[in-house]
Enzyme design. Structure first.
Site, mmCIF file in Angstrom:
data_model
loop_
_atom_site.group_PDB
_atom_site.id
_atom_site.type_symbol
_atom_site.label_atom_id
_atom_site.label_comp_id
_atom_site.label_asym_id
_atom_site.label_seq_id
_atom_site.Cartn_x
_atom_site.Cartn_y
_atom_site.Cartn_z
ATOM 1 C CB SER A 56 24.455 26.291 75.988
ATOM 2 O OG SER A 56 24.670 25.612 74.771
ATOM 3 C CE LYS A 57 23.777 18.647 80.912
ATOM 4 N NZ LYS A 57 23.216 18.271 82.193
ATOM 5 N NE ARG A 58 20.265 23.506 72.330
ATOM 6 C CZ ARG A 58 19.426 24.189 71.631
ATOM 7 N NH1 ARG A 58 18.344 23.631 71.219
ATOM 8 N NH2 ARG A 58 19.626 25.455 71.356
#
Ligand code: GLU
Length: 500
Positions: free
Chosen positions: A246-248
């Protein structure tokens, strides 16, 4: 045989994620393989989270990847009439019912059930309200949600997954789920099915994370009297710690845009992505477009999750080394004229494009790209590492500067001497430049490498590259001579003492 119609229905709440791109790619392959159609449908019913930037990003990303679609983009919000109508049909046929239980009451019941270690599913309070009771509640101004009525008898719902085989879930495991909110908005589970029916979707290829939806959606298809499409669920892509990417947690490397900006080739990314979730059953890893369409089958989609092995520090940025290797492979072997077009965009972007590269210098331009691409990782390298071939204002990297220039202060006279010898040559072939370079080294009683490495640094700014004498021919006598004639600035600009 019915027409193959597949769809890519992203929710436009962010950039195009590489997981989304992989889903789009597999659907595209299936459409192409079967002379079918790919439908792009933007699932924008979540008005608060959907953005027009995201829609543009998805469309740009797909276009850049070369994943063309045949219909759409359709926007789910434009079909809300269909969704409401389907909900009404389900109410009328007794497959759905109005539920007036308040959030508070449901929450109390849930907590009580949890405390008693009982089933926390909806208890069916409103399941058997009569038409009069429903009307009375509505007359009191209660809005209520619409729930789908799941069979209460023994038995199960099942479908044949093309990847995973028969998937079955007992009715008793599925609660009466909400299909329309109390504000009248239909939920994803329903909209997605209604759109797939209208778009006559034959195959649904999507991630295993949707499998809990699938069994409930099969019930909706059946209740609406529509044929159930063929499902093929793909594994998820995880990182080395088995976490969903995920981007996070992983930053920009999960977005397609990142690879575009870093100078990756779209097909290299596609080739890499397809192997994250599909295998040909052979050792082959490099596939051109036609080969991949030919080899692709749903049955060879993997059952187990794949690993996106992103790492630090390979080729100047983080990403999976296999992706970098694939990009290098395509960059170094692709048709040179096609590469010429890609590099042209980069040169234009940097203000380094010369119209002559498309005219009288075309042969020079393409031969230069061919010479320098062997050590390059991405298209960006042509204007960074390779800038000296197209401009005079290139940077000299610190490492070769220290090692090849500052360590040998006499080069300040030796390289201009070599420049003068070059001016006297009849021609400027690599044989001739090599001969005079070696003769000068012998005369000065130094290793030829000192002159050669010094020249490489001055002429290209780089520690490594193609054969030095090929570089000389490529740059041409005028540029070589003028760059070698005056190298004082390399010593004057430096305050640090030469490395020893
Ligand atoms: N909008 C959903 C998503 O982006 C679509 C899922 C599906 O393929 O049905 O996850």
């Amino acid at each position: 045989m019915t027409e193959v119609r597949v769809r890519f229905p992203p929710s436009p709440t962010g950039y195009l994620h590489i997981g989304g791109a992989r889903t789009a790619l597999l659907n595209w392959l299936w459409a192409k393989k079967n002379n079918g159609k790919l439908i792009l449908r933007i699932e924008d019913t979540d008005a608060e989270r959907s953005t027009s930037e995201s829609i543009e990003g998805i469309i740009d990303g797909m276009t850049w990847l070369g994943l063309d679609w045949d219909e759409g983009p359709y926007f789910q919000t434009e079909f809300s009439g269909d969704h409401i109508q389907a909900a009404e049909q389900l109410l009328a046929s007794g497959h759905a019912y109005k539920c007036f239980c308040t959030r508070e009451v449901l929450e109390e019941k849930r907590e009580a059930a949890l405390a008693a270690k009982q089933d926390v599913r909806y208890d069916g309070t409103c399941r058997n309200l009569t038409a009069d009771e429903v009307r009375a509640k509505e007359d009191q101004g209660l809005a209520g949600v619409i729930r789908f009525k799941v069979e209460q008898q023994e038995g199960s719902v099942s479908y044949e997954d093309r990847v995973l085989g028969k998937i079955e879930r007992s009715y008793s495991d599925i609660e009466d789920f909400v299909i329309v909110r109390s504000n009248g908005n239909p939920l994803y589970l329903l909209c997605n099915v209604v759109d797939d029916i209208r778009d006559r979707i034959s195959h649904i290829i999507r991630g295993q994370d949707h499998m809990t939806n699938t069994t409930r959606q099969v019930l909706i298809y059946q209740a609406l009297g529509a044929p159930v499409p063929i499902f093929a669920h793909m594994p998820l892509t995880l990182d080395l710690q088995k976490k969903k990417i995920s981007k996070r947690s992983h930053g920009e490397i999960v977005s397609v845009q990142f690879y575009r900006e870093k100078g990756f080739l779209p097909w290299a990314l596609c080739n890499f992505l397809v192997l994250l979730g599909w295998n040909p059953g052979t050792e082959q890893e490099i596939f051109n477009r036609e080969e991949l369409i030919e080899s692709f089958t749903l049955e060879r989609i993997s059952k187990v999750n794949s690993v996106f092995n992103y790492q630090k520090g390979n080729a100047k940025f983080f990403t999976d080394p296999k992706l970098i290797a694939m990009n290098e492979h395509y960059l170094r072997s692709m048709d040179i004229a096609e590469l010429g077009e890609l590099v042209k965009n980069e040169l234009v972007g940097e203000g380094l494009w010369d119209e002559a590269y498309d005219g009288e210098q075309k042969n020079w331009y393409l031969a230069t790209l061919d010479l320098i691409r062997d050590r390059f990782h991405t298209v960006k390298d042509f204007t960074s590492t390779g800038r000296a071939y197209f401009a005079d204002d290139y940077a000299i990297e610190q490492k070769p500067l220290k090692k090849n220039i500052l360590k040998h202060p006499d080069l300040v006279t030796w390289l201009p001497m070599l420049a003068e010898l070059f001016t006297k040559l009849d021609g400027f072939s690599s044989d001739e430049t090599e001969r005079v370079s070696r003769e000068l080294a012998a005369e000065l009683d130094i290793k030829p490498g000192i002159l050669i490495n010094g020249m490489r640094t001055v002429l290209t700014g780089q520690l490594a590259g193609p054969s030095m004498f090929d570089i000389l021919t490529t740059l041409g006598r005028d540029r070589v001579v003028s760059r070698l004639r005056n190298i004082d600035y390399l010593y004057n600009d430096k305050t640090e003492t030469p490395a020893t």
